[in-house]
Design a protein around this motif. Structure first.
Motif, PDB file in Angstrom:
ATOM      1  N   ALA A 157       0.672  -1.172  -0.047  1.00 11.66           N
ATOM      2  CA  ALA A 157       0.107   0.137   0.081  1.00 11.66           C
ATOM      3  C   ALA A 157       0.927   1.185   0.137  1.00 11.66           C
ATOM      4  O   ALA A 157       0.636   2.256  -0.870  1.00 11.66           O
ATOM      5  CB  ALA A 157      -0.810   0.151   1.292  1.00 11.66           C
ATOM      6  N   PRO A 158       1.801   1.453   0.746  1.00 13.59           N
ATOM      7  CA  PRO A 158       2.722   2.681   0.785  1.00 13.59           C
ATOM      8  C   PRO A 158       3.849   2.513  -0.378  1.00 13.59           C
ATOM      9  O   PRO A 158       4.929   3.291   0.004  1.00 13.59           O
ATOM     10  CB  PRO A 158       3.392   2.589   2.202  1.00 13.59           C
ATOM     11  N   TRP A 159       3.440   2.096  -1.525  1.00 12.01           N
ATOM     12  CA  TRP A 159       4.507   1.960  -2.560  1.00 12.01           C
ATOM     13  C   TRP A 159       5.060   3.362  -3.025  1.00 12.01           C
ATOM     14  O   TRP A 159       6.144   3.482  -3.309  1.00 12.01           O
ATOM     15  CB  TRP A 159       4.081   1.183  -3.702  1.00 12.01           C
ATOM     16  N   LYS A 160       4.184   4.510  -2.983  1.00 14.64           N
ATOM     17  CA  LYS A 160       4.540   5.470  -3.433  1.00 14.64           C
ATOM     18  C   LYS A 160       5.467   6.250  -2.560  1.00 14.64           C
ATOM     19  O   LYS A 160       6.638   6.802  -2.856  1.00 14.64           O
ATOM     20  CB  LYS A 160       3.391   6.505  -3.756  1.00 14.64           C
ATOM     21  N   GLU A 161       5.266   6.148  -1.197  1.00 19.04           N
ATOM     22  CA  GLU A 161       5.997   6.710  -0.178  1.00 19.04           C
ATOM     23  C   GLU A 161       7.422   5.844  -0.130  1.00 19.04           C
ATOM     24  O   GLU A 161       8.673   6.315   0.056  1.00 19.04           O
ATOM     25  CB  GLU A 161       5.379   6.580   1.295  1.00 19.04           C
ATOM     26  N   ASN A 162       7.425   4.567  -0.265  1.00 21.54           N
ATOM     27  CA  ASN A 162       8.543   3.725  -0.503  1.00 21.54           C
ATOM     28  C   ASN A 162       9.537   3.974  -1.719  1.00 21.54           C
ATOM     29  O   ASN A 162      10.690   4.338  -1.481  1.00 21.54           O
ATOM     30  CB  ASN A 162       7.992   2.325  -0.736  1.00 21.54           C
ATOM     31  N   PHE A 163       8.847   4.525  -2.688  1.00 21.06           N
ATOM     32  CA  PHE A 163       9.611   4.807  -3.847  1.00 21.06           C
ATOM     33  C   PHE A 163      10.284   6.182  -3.479  1.00 21.06           C
ATOM     34  O   PHE A 163      11.608   6.372  -4.180  1.00 21.06           O
ATOM     35  CB  PHE A 163       8.536   5.124  -5.019  1.00 21.06           C
ATOM     36  N   ALA A 164       9.591   6.991  -3.087  1.00 20.95           N
ATOM     37  CA  ALA A 164      10.404   8.403  -2.584  1.00 20.95           C
ATOM     38  C   ALA A 164      11.305   8.416  -1.850  1.00 20.95           C
ATOM     39  O   ALA A 164      12.348   9.032  -1.988  1.00 20.95           O
ATOM     40  CB  ALA A 164       9.453   9.313  -2.237  1.00 20.95           C
ATOM     41  N   LEU A 165      11.151   7.400  -0.697  1.00 21.08           N
ATOM     42  CA  LEU A 165      12.666   7.265   0.378  1.00 21.08           C
ATOM     43  C   LEU A 165      13.471   6.557  -0.589  1.00 21.08           C
ATOM     44  O   LEU A 165      14.806   6.835  -0.493  1.00 21.08           O
ATOM     45  CB  LEU A 165      11.923   6.286   1.395  1.00 21.08           C
ATOM     46  N   HIS A 166      13.346   5.450  -1.278  1.00 21.55           N
ATOM     47  CA  HIS A 166      14.640   4.834  -1.984  1.00 21.55           C
ATOM     48  C   HIS A 166      15.143   5.725  -3.116  1.00 21.55           C
ATOM     49  O   HIS A 166      16.300   5.414  -3.331  1.00 21.55           O
ATOM     50  CB  HIS A 166      13.973   3.553  -2.593  1.00 21.55           C
ATOM     51  N   ALA A 167      14.165   6.399  -3.727  1.00 20.29           N
ATOM     52  CA  ALA A 167      14.963   7.580  -4.691  1.00 20.29           C
ATOM     53  C   ALA A 167      15.756   8.482  -4.013  1.00 20.29           C
ATOM     54  O   ALA A 167      17.012   8.808  -4.474  1.00 20.29           O
ATOM     55  CB  ALA A 167      13.892   8.434  -5.208  1.00 20.29           C
ATOM     56  N   GLN A 168      15.529   8.983  -2.673  1.00 20.30           N
ATOM     57  CA  GLN A 168      16.271   9.923  -2.089  1.00 20.30           C
ATOM     58  C   GLN A 168      17.591   9.208  -1.959  1.00 20.30           C
ATOM     59  O   GLN A 168      18.736   9.415  -1.762  1.00 20.30           O
ATOM     60  CB  GLN A 168      15.642  10.296  -0.857  1.00 20.30           C
ATOM     61  N   ALA A 169      17.365   7.976  -1.353  1.00 16.80           N
ATOM     62  CA  ALA A 169      18.635   7.149  -1.021  1.00 16.80           C
ATOM     63  C   ALA A 169      19.706   6.707  -1.959  1.00 16.80           C
ATOM     64  O   ALA A 169      20.733   6.455  -2.181  1.00 16.80           O
ATOM     65  CB  ALA A 169      18.234   5.544  -0.181  1.00 16.80           C
ATOM     66  N   LEU A 170      19.093   6.812  -3.430  1.00 12.52           N
ATOM     67  CA  LEU A 170      19.766   6.479  -4.502  1.00 12.52           C
ATOM     68  C   LEU A 170      20.184   7.786  -5.259  1.00 12.52           C
ATOM     69  O   LEU A 170      20.926   7.710  -6.172  1.00 12.52           O
ATOM     70  CB  LEU A 170      19.024   5.727  -5.507  1.00 12.52           C
ATOM     71  N   GLY A 171      19.885   8.952  -4.418  1.00 16.41           N
ATOM     72  CA  GLY A 171      20.558  10.217  -5.104  1.00 16.41           C
ATOM     73  C   GLY A 171      19.504  10.651  -6.201  1.00 16.41           C
ATOM     74  O   GLY A 171      20.148  11.412  -7.137  1.00 16.41           O
ATOM     75  N   ARG A 172      18.451  10.137  -6.347  1.00 13.59           N
ATOM     76  CA  ARG A 172      17.751  10.454  -7.773  1.00 13.59           C
ATOM     77  C   ARG A 172      16.012  11.189  -7.693  1.00 13.59           C
ATOM     78  O   ARG A 172      15.146  10.682  -7.982  1.00 13.59           O
ATOM     79  CB  ARG A 172      17.449   9.070  -8.626  1.00 13.59           C
ATOM     80  N   ALA A 173      16.161  12.108  -6.609  1.00  9.75           N
ATOM     81  CA  ALA A 173      14.862  12.512  -6.162  1.00  9.75           C
ATOM     82  C   ALA A 173      14.166  13.361  -7.206  1.00  9.75           C
ATOM     83  O   ALA A 173      13.088  13.349  -7.567  1.00  9.75           O
ATOM     84  CB  ALA A 173      14.824  13.443  -4.840  1.00  9.75           C
ATOM     85  N   ASP A 174      15.100  14.235  -8.033  1.00 11.26           N
ATOM     86  CA  ASP A 174      14.478  14.872  -8.924  1.00 11.26           C
ATOM     87  C   ASP A 174      14.067  13.890 -10.117  1.00 11.26           C
ATOM     88  O   ASP A 174      13.057  14.215 -10.785  1.00 11.26           O
ATOM     89  CB  ASP A 174      15.838  15.774  -9.726  1.00 11.26           C
ATOM     90  N   GLU A 175      14.767  13.041 -10.430  1.00  7.96           N
ATOM     91  CA  GLU A 175      14.311  12.146 -11.295  1.00  7.96           C
ATOM     92  C   GLU A 175      13.000  11.437 -10.994  1.00  7.96           C
ATOM     93  O   GLU A 175      12.045  11.083 -11.843  1.00  7.96           O
ATOM     94  CB  GLU A 175      15.405  10.903 -11.580  1.00  7.96           C
ATOM     95  N   ALA A 176      13.041  11.199  -9.747  1.00  4.83           N
ATOM     96  CA  ALA A 176      11.985  10.280  -9.344  1.00  4.83           C
ATOM     97  C   ALA A 176      10.560  11.308  -9.629  1.00  4.83           C
ATOM     98  O   ALA A 176       9.351  10.962  -9.561  1.00  4.83           O
ATOM     99  CB  ALA A 176      11.843  10.201  -7.842  1.00  4.83           C
ATOM    100  N   GLN A 177      10.694  12.571  -9.249  1.00  7.34           N
ATOM    101  CA  GLN A 177       9.712  13.503  -9.364  1.00  7.34           C
ATOM    102  C   GLN A 177       9.071  13.502 -10.830  1.00  7.34           C
ATOM    103  O   GLN A 177       7.703  13.649 -11.419  1.00  7.34           O
ATOM    104  CB  GLN A 177      10.201  14.999  -9.252  1.00  7.34           C
ATOM    105  N   ALA A 178      10.021  13.172 -11.909  1.00  9.08           N
ATOM    106  CA  ALA A 178       9.561  13.212 -13.255  1.00  9.08           C
ATOM    107  C   ALA A 178       8.665  11.780 -13.355  1.00  9.08           C
ATOM    108  O   ALA A 178       7.878  12.112 -14.351  1.00  9.08           O
ATOM    109  CB  ALA A 178      10.649  13.305 -14.373  1.00  9.08           C
ATOM    110  N   VAL A 179       9.139  10.978 -12.575  1.00  7.68           N
ATOM    111  CA  VAL A 179       8.244   9.500 -12.772  1.00  7.68           C
ATOM    112  C   VAL A 179       6.727   9.854 -12.354  1.00  7.68           C
ATOM    113  O   VAL A 179       6.051   9.340 -12.853  1.00  7.68           O
ATOM    114  CB  VAL A 179       9.111   8.638 -12.119  1.00  7.68           C
ATOM    115  N   VAL A 180       6.559  10.574 -11.251  1.00  7.60           N
ATOM    116  CA  VAL A 180       5.562  10.670 -10.452  1.00  7.60           C
ATOM    117  C   VAL A 180       4.526  11.564 -11.514  1.00  7.60           C
ATOM    118  O   VAL A 180       3.597  11.251 -11.311  1.00  7.60           O
ATOM    119  CB  VAL A 180       5.734  11.174  -9.054  1.00  7.60           C
TER     120      VAL A 180
END
Length: 329
Positions: A157-180
């Protein structure tokens, strides 16, 4: 092989954003701040991530990533990262059929989901390991001794929040926003194709999953697929609201009539014969279902609809929803 639309978007974003996105306790994917380095390489500093196990310091831009579950594999590829190692499911699936297979060829098997092979992971010399507490809490100390380990609390259920946290850990938060952003745009497109929010809400969709070695599940709202149906605005049958903790109602294959709805999507985890699907589908109870009588019962790929648990999977599910439900001229 052709890459999926979300992967391409992430790759395009990556070409223009290689600065580090630091994170604190906020898991929003657009919460950014400068790190102590903006070089974009794995030796250019570190960032502290607030995880389910507490604060963890990870490299600013990790290059060797190990993923411990199917959702994390989806996330890494959506962000333009090919992991060096990934876990397989207990039915022997690692690559997931919906993902670009050419990107999976060189990924090493590091054990089964929930049962990581610590020796195999150590040999890969990862910069960071990502997964979830519910799957690997008992292995956390050993994993952390190998590399910084970033765990979310749970999966589904919290897959979107999980994605955001893992994206931060991978240094890809900006790229993650494009995906969202691409996902949100696609959701709006599908809802419109179904005739708008009101028409979508009037269509009750039942999610039926036969499972080898376990009871059959009728999925509720608090899970990956339930959240996608909700985003589109689709209705759900009454039994979806009877699911314990919102997750799923367990039935036997002989109770398949409880799946009755305007539309049924069904699949098997494992063999269709061993899961009970073959016996149930086409039987007398099945033939009496509203969706079956109206030719609106659709078999789907279990890898995609139930194992992916990420934006790559969600994007393709949206496409399939539109193809199967949108009114034809």
């Amino acid at each position: 092989m052709k890459r999926t639309r979300l992967t391409v978007l992430a790759a395009m974003a990556l070409s223009t954003t290689l600065t580090l996105t630091a994170c604190g306790s906020d898991s929003d994917s657009d919460s950014n701040s400068e790190s102590d380095s903006s070089s974009g390489d794995s030796s250019g500093g570190a960032v502290t991530v607030d995880t389910a196990m507490g604060e963890v310091e990870v490299p600013a831009a990790p290059e060797r990533v190990v993923v411990l579950d199917t959702g994390e594999l989806d996330t890494a590829l959506a962000l333009g990262i090919t992991p060096v190692g990934a876990a397989e499911t207990d039915t022997g699936t690692m690559g997931l059929s919906y993902l670009p297979q050419d990107q999976l060829a060189d990924i090493e098997n590091i054990g089964v989901v929930g049962q990581p092979n610590l020796e195999a992971i150590n040999e890969l010399d990862p910069d960071v390991i990502i997964g979830s507490k519910i799957r690997v809490e008992e292995f956390y100390d050993e994993l952390s001794a190998i590399a910084p380990t970033v765990l979310t609390e749970t999966v589904g259920a919290p897959w979107k929040e999980n994605f955001a946290l893992h994206a931060q850990a991978l240094g890809r938060a900006d790229e993650a926003q494009a995906v969202v952003d691409a996902y949100d745009e696609h959701v709006a497109q599908v809802t419109e194709a179904l005739g708008g929010a009101e028409a979508a809400a009037e269509t009750e969709v039942s999610m039926l999953r036969f499972i080898e070695g376990a009871n059959t599940r009728l999925y509720g709202r608090e899970n990956f697929i339930g959240s996608i149906l909700e985003d589109v605005g689709l209705g759900r049958p009454a039994i979806a609201d009877e699911a314990p903790d919102g997750f799923a109602v367990e039935i036997s294959p002989e109770q398949v009539d409880q799946a009755d709805a305007d539309v049924i999507y069904y699949t098997s985890y494992g063999s269709a014969d061993a899961s009970g699907e073959e016996a149930a589908v086409g039987g007398p109870l099945w033939d009496d279902l509203t969706a079956v009588q109206n030719d609106r019962a659709f078999p789907v790929d279990d890898d995609l609809w139930f194992l992916g648990i990420g934006y790559e999977a969600a994007d393709q599910i949206l496409t399939e929803l539109q193809e199967s439900l949108a009114p034809t001229a």
